[in-house]
Design a protein around this motif. Structure first.
Motif, mmCIF file in Angstrom:
data_model
loop_
_atom_site.group_PDB
_atom_site.id
_atom_site.type_symbol
_atom_site.label_atom_id
_atom_site.label_comp_id
_atom_site.label_asym_id
_atom_site.label_seq_id
_atom_site.Cartn_x
_atom_site.Cartn_y
_atom_site.Cartn_z
ATOM 1 N N LEU A 152 0.805 -1.219 0.000
ATOM 2 C CA LEU A 152 0.000 0.000 0.000
ATOM 3 C C LEU A 152 0.836 1.266 0.000
ATOM 4 N N SER A 153 2.146 1.151 0.200
ATOM 5 C CA SER A 153 2.952 2.370 0.253
ATOM 6 C C SER A 153 4.310 2.241 -0.433
ATOM 7 N N ARG A 169 -1.005 2.724 -5.570
ATOM 8 C CA ARG A 169 -0.781 4.155 -5.387
ATOM 9 C C ARG A 169 -2.109 4.816 -5.001
ATOM 10 N N LEU A 170 -2.183 5.296 -3.777
ATOM 11 C CA LEU A 170 -3.404 5.910 -3.268
ATOM 12 C C LEU A 170 -3.353 7.419 -3.519
ATOM 13 N N ASP A 171 -4.140 7.884 -4.464
ATOM 14 C CA ASP A 171 -4.098 9.283 -4.880
ATOM 15 C C ASP A 171 -5.470 9.911 -4.672
ATOM 16 N N LEU A 172 -5.545 10.848 -3.754
ATOM 17 C CA LEU A 172 -6.810 11.504 -3.431
ATOM 18 C C LEU A 172 -7.131 12.657 -4.383
ATOM 19 N N GLY A 210 -3.694 14.317 -0.837
ATOM 20 C CA GLY A 210 -4.706 15.359 -0.696
ATOM 21 C C GLY A 210 -4.105 16.688 -0.310
ATOM 22 N N LEU A 211 -3.165 16.660 0.622
ATOM 23 C CA LEU A 211 -2.483 17.888 1.038
ATOM 24 C C LEU A 211 -1.748 18.528 -0.136
#
Length: 254
Positions: A152-153, A169-172, A210-211
């Motif tokens: 996950l990372s 790849r977790l992309d908000l 997100g940031l």
């Protein structure tokens, strides 16, 4: 029943594939099984003895998401390898998040005693802690088994030796872009997740993207993660949010 010779899996290469925001755990299972099939095409020639797979997860292995992941992986492997797939499951308790050495050694003894003589062909760690654990103890626990991991990372990481895997790849940013277009005048974004360790970990994995997006495109909007609460407490908070707040549901294991 005699276990299959480990040499049949020696062609598994080191491969590290990045998948951005897959639509489901089933999608991830299909991608992982595809990596295996590309790595070992010889399995498909004739009917084969059972392929024995040990899946290691962190937290609730009975969750609906993990059940879908396991079903998808088994179905695809059995169809394309022309062999039955036996899947064993073990989970690391969430209380071990502190990685206490005594707990780690307890788990090591348990896995060694239970699986050393079962002829495990493939180990599938799902998530960071199971992957890190197997990296450290692979030669001790199951030295002949091949490693197919789901991370996950570890997006920018190098391929692991004699392993193949998928990094999620977790992309908000795409979600926030749509949310802000649909809700002009937004000044706050609140990420909603459950109270379990895996819920909090996933929320923190989404937070940096997100940031970054808000700082670059919408610096007038702030972003926060809702602190761990019960379902009733979460509903109470949501009922009192200001109209310039957008909520994004991340996950909810409990």
């Amino acid at each position: 029943m005699a276990s299959r010779p480990p040499s049949r899996f020696l062609r598994l290469p080191s491969r590290h594939t990045i998948c951005r925001n897959p639509s489901s755990w089933l999608c991830c299972a299909l991608l992982l099984s595809t990596l295996l099939l590309v790595a070992a095409p010889a399995f498909c020639a004739d009917p084969q003895p059972p392929v024995k797979v040990l899946m290691l997860v962190y937290g609730d292995k009975d969750s609906p998401a993990f059940a879908l992941f396991q079903i998808g992986l088994r179905t695809r492997m059995e169809q394309d390898l022309n062999a039955p797939v036996w899947i064993y499951e073990e989970s690391f308790d969430e209380g071990w998040l502190g990685h206490d050495p005594s707990y780690e050694h307890t788990m090591e003894r348990f896995l060694r005693d239970k699986y050393a003589k079962r002829g495990i062909d493939i180990v599938v760690p799902v998530g960071e802690y199971p992957l890190q654990y197997m990296q450290k103890r692979r030669k001790i626990l199951l030295p002949e088994a091949k490693l197919i991991y789901f991370s996950l990372s570890n997006v920018a990481g190098q391929p692991l030796p004699q392993a193949t895997g998928l990094a999620w790849r977790l992309d908000l940013a795409p979600t926030l872009e749509v949310a802000l277009q649909q809700n002009p005048g937004t000044h706050h974004v609140l990420l909603i997740a459950g109270a379990t360790a895996i819920d909090r970990a996933l929320a923190q994995l989404f937070l940096p993207s997100g940031l970054k997006y808000l700082q670059e495109r919408h610096n007038e909007v702030d972003i926060q993660v809702l602190s761990p609460r019960t379902v009733a407490e979460t509903r109470s908070v949501l009922a009192t949010l200001s109209q310039d707040t957008v909520t994004v549901f991340i996950c909810y294991y409990g």
